[in-house]
Design a protein around this motif. Structure first.
Motif, PDB file in Angstrom:
ATOM      1  N   VAL A  34      28.374-114.617 -88.362  1.00  0.00           N
ATOM      2  CA  VAL A  34      28.890-113.340 -87.847  1.00  0.00           C
ATOM      3  C   VAL A  34      27.761-112.493 -87.290  1.00  0.00           C
ATOM      4  O   VAL A  34      27.891-111.866 -86.229  1.00  0.00           O
ATOM      5  CB  VAL A  34      29.645-112.575 -88.964  1.00  0.00           C
ATOM      6  CG1 VAL A  34      29.926-111.138 -88.534  1.00  0.00           C
ATOM      7  CG2 VAL A  34      30.952-113.290 -89.299  1.00  0.00           C
ATOM      8  N   ILE A  61      26.731-113.866 -83.798  1.00  0.00           N
ATOM      9  CA  ILE A  61      27.770-113.623 -82.788  1.00  0.00           C
ATOM     10  C   ILE A  61      27.877-112.140 -82.461  1.00  0.00           C
ATOM     11  O   ILE A  61      28.063-111.749 -81.301  1.00  0.00           O
ATOM     12  CB  ILE A  61      29.125-114.175 -83.272  1.00  0.00           C
ATOM     13  CG1 ILE A  61      29.076-115.695 -83.344  1.00  0.00           C
ATOM     14  CG2 ILE A  61      30.254-113.739 -82.344  1.00  0.00           C
ATOM     15  CD1 ILE A  61      28.795-116.378 -82.030  1.00  0.00           C
ATOM     16  N   GLU A  88      32.487-118.030 -81.578  1.00  0.00           N
ATOM     17  CA  GLU A  88      32.476-117.368 -80.273  1.00  0.00           C
ATOM     18  C   GLU A  88      33.781-117.586 -79.520  1.00  0.00           C
ATOM     19  O   GLU A  88      34.239-116.702 -78.790  1.00  0.00           O
ATOM     20  CB  GLU A  88      31.290-117.872 -79.447  1.00  0.00           C
ATOM     21  CG  GLU A  88      31.194-117.274 -78.044  1.00  0.00           C
ATOM     22  CD  GLU A  88      30.985-115.763 -78.040  1.00  0.00           C
ATOM     23  OE1 GLU A  88      31.247-115.138 -76.988  1.00  0.00           O
ATOM     24  OE2 GLU A  88      30.560-115.196 -79.071  1.00  0.00           O
ATOM     25  N   VAL A 114      36.114-115.028 -81.079  1.00  0.00           N
ATOM     26  CA  VAL A 114      35.711-113.664 -80.744  1.00  0.00           C
ATOM     27  C   VAL A 114      35.967-113.364 -79.270  1.00  0.00           C
ATOM     28  O   VAL A 114      36.406-112.261 -78.912  1.00  0.00           O
ATOM     29  CB  VAL A 114      34.224-113.449 -81.111  1.00  0.00           C
ATOM     30  CG1 VAL A 114      33.704-112.134 -80.534  1.00  0.00           C
ATOM     31  CG2 VAL A 114      34.048-113.465 -82.622  1.00  0.00           C
ATOM     32  N   ARG A 147      32.767-106.395 -79.605  1.00  0.00           N
ATOM     33  CA  ARG A 147      32.223-107.624 -80.179  1.00  0.00           C
ATOM     34  C   ARG A 147      31.950-107.519 -81.673  1.00  0.00           C
ATOM     35  O   ARG A 147      32.277-108.443 -82.440  1.00  0.00           O
ATOM     36  CB  ARG A 147      30.948-108.019 -79.429  1.00  0.00           C
ATOM     37  CG  ARG A 147      30.245-109.240 -79.997  1.00  0.00           C
ATOM     38  CD  ARG A 147      29.139-109.731 -79.094  1.00  0.00           C
ATOM     39  NE  ARG A 147      29.696-110.419 -77.937  1.00  0.00           N
ATOM     40  CZ  ARG A 147      30.002-111.712 -77.912  1.00  0.00           C
ATOM     41  NH1 ARG A 147      29.828-112.455 -79.002  1.00  0.00           N
ATOM     42  NH2 ARG A 147      30.480-112.269 -76.825  1.00  0.00           N
ATOM     43  N   SER A 183      33.862-109.806 -84.407  1.00  0.00           N
ATOM     44  CA  SER A 183      33.104-110.815 -85.156  1.00  0.00           C
ATOM     45  C   SER A 183      33.326-110.661 -86.655  1.00  0.00           C
ATOM     46  O   SER A 183      33.544-111.651 -87.376  1.00  0.00           O
ATOM     47  CB  SER A 183      31.612-110.690 -84.846  1.00  0.00           C
ATOM     48  OG  SER A 183      31.361-110.815 -83.461  1.00  0.00           O
TER      49      SER A 183
END
Length: 451
Positions: A153, A156, A325, A328, A339, A343
Motif C-alpha cells: 500500500v 502504490i 495497482e 487502485v 490515490r 490504496s
C-alpha cells in the motif's frame, strides 16, 4: 485528475518484469516443475511462453495503450454489450490472487527473519515440515500478512513514478544479481550434475503420457508468471506513450521473466539433490520444507537461506504492487477516488480476504485453484476473443505504432491470437475446471466433513 505516466522506458520494462518476476517464478515454479517431471515440464513451459505468452502480452498491451484506462474502463471504451462489463473479471481475479499472495509473501519474510535470528538448523524433513506448519498459520502469520500489505500500500500510494517505478528500478536488478550469484553457488554443490540432468534433459515420452496434467500446469504457470489474465499489463500499458515499440518491450519482458524462472531451477534443484530430497514432493510447501532442511546441511547454508528467502520477498513485493495497482487504477479512473485513500481502502479489503489463508492452508488451495487454474485462463481467453475477433483492426493498428520495420507482424500476431492461442486456452481452461472440481469434491469436501 491528470493521469500518471512512466518517466522512462526502462521504468516501464522493470515494472512489467517486476510484476512477472515474483512468487510465480520463485515459489511456484520449482514445485510445479518437480511435480510434473522436471525437464518435461520445463520444455512445455518454455514453449507456452514463446508461442502463447508473448502474443498474449501484446493483447493486453494494445488494449491498455489504446485506451489509457484500467481493465474495466478499457473494455467499456472499446467494447459494447457484454464486452463492456468483462473488465470486472480482471479486478476480481487480482483481488483474489493478491489476498493469498500476500500471505505467502509473509511466509518468506518470516523465513528470512528466522535465518537471521536463529539460522536454519532443522536438517530433518519432519522437523522442517513442523516449522512450516508453525509459520504458515496462526497469529504471527496474520501479522506478517498485514506487514506485507502495508509495504504494498505504501508503494502504490506514492504513485506510478515515485512509488512503482522508483522501487522496481532497485528491486528487479537486485533480484537478477542475487539469482545469478545463487546459481553460481549451486554449481559448486555435489548434487549439481544430477540436478542439471533432471532439469535439462527432456523426456518426451513423459510429456506424451502425461500431457493432460503437464499442459494445464505449464499454461497456468506461463499465465501466472507473465501476469496475464489479471489486467496488470493492460494497466501498466495504459501509462505508456504511443512511440513505444510494444513488440520489442513484450519480448524483453518475456525473456527476462523466463530467465529468472530458469535461473531459479539452477538454484533450487542443485540444493535439493545435494542432500537427496526429491523435487516436487510436498507441493506448495516444497520451497520451505525442502530448502530449510537443505540449508541446514550444506556449507554456508544460513547465509544462502537468508539471501534466497529475502530475494523471494523482494520479488513478491514487486509483483504484489502491480496487482494492487490494477485495483487502485479502477477507483482512480472510474470513481475519481484519490490515490492514497484508494490504496488504503483496497489494501485493507485484500488483507481481510486473505485472513482465512492464515487460519488453514486449505484456503490457499481454494483461492489458488480458482484464480490460477480458471480465472487467469478465462481472462486470457476473453481478451484473445475480444482483440482477435471483435476489434482486430484496432489491435493491429495499435501494434504498428512505434514499429519502424513491422510489415506483416501485425497480421501474423492477430492470427496467432485468433487460432492457436484460443485453441490452447480453451483446452487448458477445460482441464483447469476439471481439476478444480476434483479439488472441491475431494480435498475441500473432506476438509469440510472433518469440521
Amino acid at each position: 485528475m491528470a493521469r500518471e505516466t512512466w518517466a522512462t522506458r526502462a521504468g516501464f520494462i522493470f515494472a512489467a518484469v517486476g510484476s512477472a518476476v515474483g512468487l510465480g517464478n520463485i515459489w511456484r515454479f520449482p514445485f510445479i516443475t518437480g511435480q510434473y517431471g522436471g525437464s518435461s515440464f520445463l520444455i512445455t513451459y518454455l514453449a507456452f511462453v514463446a508461442l502463447i505468452g508473448f502474443p498474449a502480452i501484446l493483447v493486453e498491451f494494445v488494449i491498455g495503450r489504446r485506451t489509457d484506462r484500467n481493465p474495466v474502463g478499457a473494455l467499456r471504451e472499446l467494447g459494447s454489450g457484454v464486452w463492456s462489463s468483462a473488465g470486472w473479471l480482471f479486478v476480481v481475479t487480482g483481488f483474489i490472487i493478491l489476498s493469498y499472495y500476500s500471505v505467502v509473501a509473509g511466509w518468506f519474510l518470516r523465513y528470512t527473519l528466522i535465518g537471521i535470528t536463529e539460522g536454519f538448523t532443522v536438517a530433518d524433513p519432519a522437523a522442517a515440515d513442523a516449522l512450516y506448519e508453525s509459520v504458515s498459520t496462526g497469529l504471527d502469520t496474520l501479522l506478517f500478512h498485514a506487514m506485507f500489505m502495508l509495504l504494498v500500500v505504501g508503494i502504490i500510494a506514492a504513485g506510478v513514478r515515485r512509488g512503482i517505478e522508483l522501487s522496481v528500478k532497485v528491486m528487479v536488478p537486485a533480484i537478477l544479481v542475487l539469482l545469478v550469484g545463487l546459481a553460481a553457488y549451486g554449481f559448486t554443490l555435489d548434487g549439481a550434475s544430477a540436478a542439471y540432468a533432471y532439469y535439462l534433459s527432456p523426456d518426451f515420452a513423459t510429456i506424451a503420457a502425461n500431457w493432460t496434467e503437464i499442459l494445464p500446469a505449464a499454461a497456468g504457470q506461463a499465465f501466472f508468471t507473465l501476469s496475464l489474465g489479471m489486467g496488470v499489463m493492460i494497466t501498466y500499458a495504459s501509462y505508456l506513450g504511443e512511440d513505444r515499440n510494444l513488440a520489442a518491450d513484450a519480448g524483453i519482458i518475456a525473456a527476462l521473466d523466463t530467465l529468472v524462472a530458469v535461473l531459479v531451477g539452477f538454484v533450487v534443484f542443485p540444493v535439493l539433490f545435494s542432500i537427496g530430497i526429491e523435487p516436487g514432493a510436498g507441493g506448495p510447501r516444497t520451497i520451505f520444507v525442502s530448502l530449510t532442511a537443505a540449508f541446514a546441511g550444506i556449507p554456508g547454508g544460513r547465509i544462502l537461506g537468508v539471501v534466497f528467502f529475502g530475494m523471494v520477498g523482494i520479488a513478491a513485493l514487486s509483483s504484489a504492487i502491480s496487482i494492487l495497482e490494477v485495483l487502485v487504477s479502477y477507483l482512480i479512473d472510474e470513481v475519481g477516488v484519490a490515490r492514497v485513500p484508494a490504496s488504503a481502502a483496497l489494501g485493507a479489503a485484500v488483507f481481510l480476504l486473505g485472513v482465512p489463508v492464515t487460519i488453514d492452508s486449505i484456503f490457499l488451495g481454494l483461492y489458488d485453484g480458482l484464480a490460477d487454474g480458471i480465472l487467469l485462463v478465462l481472462g486470457s481467453l476473453l481478451l484473445a476473443l475480444f482483440v482477435g475477433w471483435v476489434i482486430p483492426d484496432v489491435g493491429r493498428e495499435e501494434l504498428r505504432k512505434g514499429i519502424a520495420d513491422g510489415a506483416g507482424l501485425d497480421a501474423v500476431w492477430i492470427w496467432a491470437v485468433r487460432v492457436p492461442i484460443l485453441i490452447v486456452v480453451v483446452v487448458v481452461l477445460y482441464l483447469g475446471v476439471v481439476d478444480y472440481v476434483g479439488f472441491l469434491t475431494d480435498d475441500f469436501a473432506g476438509w469440510l466433513a472433518a469440521r
